[in-house]
Design an enzyme around this catalytic site. Structure first.
Site, PDB file in Angstrom:
ATOM      1  N   GLN A 345       0.723  -1.315  -0.456  1.00 16.17           N
ATOM      2  CA  GLN A 345       0.291   0.045  -0.399  1.00 16.17           C
ATOM      3  C   GLN A 345       0.849   1.297  -0.232  1.00 16.17           C
ATOM      4  OE1 GLN A 345      -3.463  -0.318   0.256  1.00 16.17           O
ATOM      5  NE2 GLN A 345      -3.683   2.460   0.201  1.00 16.17           N
ATOM      6  N   GLY A 347       1.657   5.980  -0.907  1.00 18.14           N
ATOM      7  CA  GLY A 347       0.587   7.208  -0.293  1.00 18.14           C
ATOM      8  C   GLY A 347      -0.555   7.033  -1.385  1.00 18.14           C
ATOM      9  N   LYS A 365      -0.715  -1.194 -10.684  1.00 16.29           N
ATOM     10  CA  LYS A 365      -0.929   0.269  -9.214  1.00 16.29           C
ATOM     11  C   LYS A 365      -1.839   0.616  -9.502  1.00 16.29           C
ATOM     12  CE  LYS A 365       1.681   4.138  -7.532  1.00 16.29           C
ATOM     13  NZ  LYS A 365       2.287   4.967  -7.588  1.00 16.29           N
ATOM     14  N   ASP A 462      11.542  11.211  -2.737  1.00 10.42           N
ATOM     15  CA  ASP A 462      10.734  10.440  -2.082  1.00 10.42           C
ATOM     16  C   ASP A 462      11.837   9.015  -2.065  1.00 10.42           C
ATOM     17  OD1 ASP A 462       8.924   9.539   0.195  1.00 10.42           O
ATOM     18  OD2 ASP A 462       7.452   8.389  -1.284  1.00 10.42           O
TER      19      ASP A 462
END
Length: 663
Positions: A345, A347, A365, A462
């Site tokens: 899982q 964001g 996804k 990220d």
């Protein structure tokens, strides 16, 4: 005094998602579901004195707010200080007691993004509808009142002018301010009695910060009370007394009912049930509306006047290319998105394993869009990832844009992500020195390609262990480009909303919102230090006997010449001391507080490949003053301002966050 204005960049977005989201938002608001946006800013006060060393002050500022964050999210209150001399920063944050834990975190996150607008002033505070955050160069946590105290009065359009309301509200404000200093957490809320006449019912609450004592709290709420009664009543339907040490509020709305405090709770359950029922009905209608909009938009896809942002052009290009997958094919490949096939899982959606009709294994996804920002993430990822090809980047195989939801299709990597191995006591045995070094080097090569060698200059935003995927030979591939941004050739930086994962975000990015490749380099440095120690950056405070963060531990041992003590025990006897110290050294160089001192990724690749014989001495990383409950006082300049009941080891969730970006 605002130092800068943040600006964002326009992104391609699908008109369908925007119109559907608008339909849903409109219907929910019409149903009385309330505003789901950010909490309102009631007031901001910035100091008039400029800090003499803005860069060093910024680092202390971020460290202090990080310490506060860890306690506010746990108990609703945090106070801390860090730095030395003119670079010392004290801070205090508190949520009002009627906020839920989730609402408290959201409110604090908003205040944390907005408060840096006061920099480079050496002090500032911000009052939001539900929380308070302040920083300063001196210890102000015992202040109950000061020259920055003020009152904010609402309109008199509803309730404020009703007969008897002013008298009832004034009596209620006196009641809650008299009771709060002796109440739990200095908080009390109540409402006026039901009236058979025309007077609107009044609701009020008062709360002091937990850093005050009872007498200081009494003085604070008395001062705020007098200011509200004098400036807001009799005409205003709502008023706030905003003091250095407390907030007093009255309203015609039952704003505090979630706390179940004081009186005024009558009828709240019925009201909430009615709201939920109405919201459910209108949500169902919204689904129908979205389906209708979807049908209409598909029939008009080719009309350019309905595609002013260019997203339709992207959709048509995808549909006509080898990147296009049929939605039904992917749904069947994942066994209708069966939970058994769920890989993880993120964001912005969930990832499922799928098997295509030709036998290929893929990772799908799945993204549900209900805001413009989420739609942006999808098109951003498709555009960027389809333009880059490198052995250390996850390959985008295609996407589906014609079904009820949008899907991204990636190559499937059997060993999932690095964090599943690195932070598991048993699985980490599979990561010997050779594999870990290959992960460190391969990730550096992938980032170097994104920053310098690809046709477009990309910043990932990220980089962390969960976004490094591993193939069957444990070779690394950088994944999840939903937050990535690309630069034009003549751009030195991007001004953008805050996005990424706390603990991996560079201090200058958190404070100023100015994004450069140096932010990725900082995240990479943290990741390298996690890989070689086998410790999570976030969890290291709780697991350290000294109550120190991973950064603080590494810096302490670096200065003492004992870095080998922090090497993951699983790696002992697998590498030479020289090899291990080189990786430690490179990690510290990348994680330095000053972005100008961090080496570019192409240079990092040189260092890891042994082509750079002499490495410069690293400077102190940020966030080394963050301490947990086991920490002992020292001369580092870190100050704990918490009561004994507030002390506990810090534990942070490694969640990706994305701030709202100006358009």
């Amino acid at each position: 005094m605002q130092r800068r204005r943040r600006t964002g960049r326009a992104h391609h977005h699908h008109p369908l998602f925007l119109q559907a989201a608008a339909v849903l938002a409109h219907l929910l608001l019409a149903a009385g579901a309330g505003d789901a946006g950010a909490p309102a800013i009631l007031g901001t006060v910035c100091g008039n004195t400029r800090t003499p060393n803005p860069e060093a002050f910024d680092v202390s500022f971020v460290t202090t707010l990080e310490m506060i964050y860890q306690n506010v999210t746990r108990s609703g209150f945090g106070a801390a200080g860090s730095g030395t001399g003119n670079n010392t920063v004290f801070g205090l944050g508190q949520c009002l007691a009627y906020l839920s834990s989730t609402d408290c975190q959201l409110c604090y996150a908003q205040s944390r993004v907005k408060l840096p607008h006061c920099l480079p002033a050496d002090g500032g505070r911000i009052y939001l509808d539900g929380c308070f955050l302040r920083y300063g160069a001196r210890n102000f946590t015992a202040d109950s009142t000061d020259a920055g105290d003020t009152a904010v009065c609402g309109s008199n359009a509803t309730g404020g002018g009703a007969p008897g309301f002013a008298a009832a509200a004034a009596e209620l404000v006196r009641n809650v301010t008299a009771t709060a200093p002796g109440a739990r957490d200095y908080y009390y809320a109540s409402s006026s009695a039901e009236s058979s006449g025309r007077a609107a019912r009044a609701y009020a609450a008062a709360q002091c910060w937990r850093s005050l004592n009872a007498s200081a709290c009494a003085a604070c709420v008395a001062s705020a009370r007098d200011r509200v009664l004098r400036q807001c009543l009799p005409g205003a339907a709502e008023g706030y007394g905003l003091n250095a040490g407390c907030v007093v509020r009255y309203s015609t709305r039952p704003f505090y009912l979630a706390a179940d405090a004081g009186g005024g709770g009558g009828g709240s359950s019925t009201r909430h049930i009615v709201v939920i029922v109405i919201a459910s009905v209108f949500s169902a209608l919204a689904v129908i509306g979205i389906a209708f909009v979807w049908t209409k938009m598909r029939s008009r896809r080719d009309n350019l006047h309905d595609d002013m942002d260019g997203s339709g052009e992207i959709i048509r290009a995808i549909a006509a290319s080898h990147l296009s997958f049929k939605y039904e094919e992917l749904r069947r490949a994942t066994d209708e998105f069966n939970q058994i096939n769920k890989l993880g899982q993120g964001g912005y959606g969930s990832v499922y394993k799928g098997v295509l009709p030709d036998g290929r294994e893929v990772a799908v996804k799945r993204l549900f869009f209900n805001t413009r920002q989420w739609a942006d993430q999808f098109f951003n990822e498709v555009k960027l990832v389809s333009q880059v090809q490198h052995k250390n980047l996850v390959k985008l195989l295609g996407c589906s844009v014609e079904g009820p939801e949008s899907l991204l299709v990636y190559e499937y990597l059997c060993n999932t992500s690095l964090d599943h191995y690195l932070f598991d006591a048993f699985k980490k045995n599979a990561l010997d020195w050779e594999r870990r070094f290959e992960i460190v080097l391969g990730t550096a090569e992938g980032l170097s390609y994104l920053h310098n060698a690809s046709e477009i200059r990309i910043i990932h935003r990220d980089i962390k262990a969960s976004n490094i995927l591993l193939d069957e030979r444990f070779r690394p591939k950088i994944a999840d480009f939903g937050l990535a941004r690309n630069f034009l050739e003549d751009q030195s930086h991007l001004s953008t909303g805050l996005a990424g994962t706390f603990g991996y975000m560079a201090p200058e990015y958190i404070v100023h919102g100015q994004l450069t490749e140096k932010a990725d380099i900082y995240s990479y440095g943290v990741l390298v230090l996690e890989i070689i120690t086998g410790r999570k950056n976030h969890n290291s405070v709780a697991s350290s006997a000294e109550g120190l963060s991973l950064m603080a531990l590494i810096w302490k041992h670096y200065n003492a010449g004992t870095l080998m003590e922090l090497l993951d025990p699983n790696l002992r006897d697998q590498c030479s001391e020289e090899e291990a110290l080189q990786v430690f050294h490179i990690g510290l160089l990348c994680a330095q507080a000053s972005p100008n001192l961090r080496p570019p990724m192409w240079k990092v690749v040189e260092m890891l490949s042994g082509r750079a014989k002499v490495l410069p001495r690293p400077t102190q990383p940020p966030f080394i003053d963050v301490k947990g409950s086991n920490a002992k006082s020292d001369s580092s300049g870190s100050t704990s301002l918490l009561t004994n009941s507030d002390r506990s080891p810090f534990s942070l969730n490694q969640l990706s966050v994305s701030g709202v970006e100006a358009r």
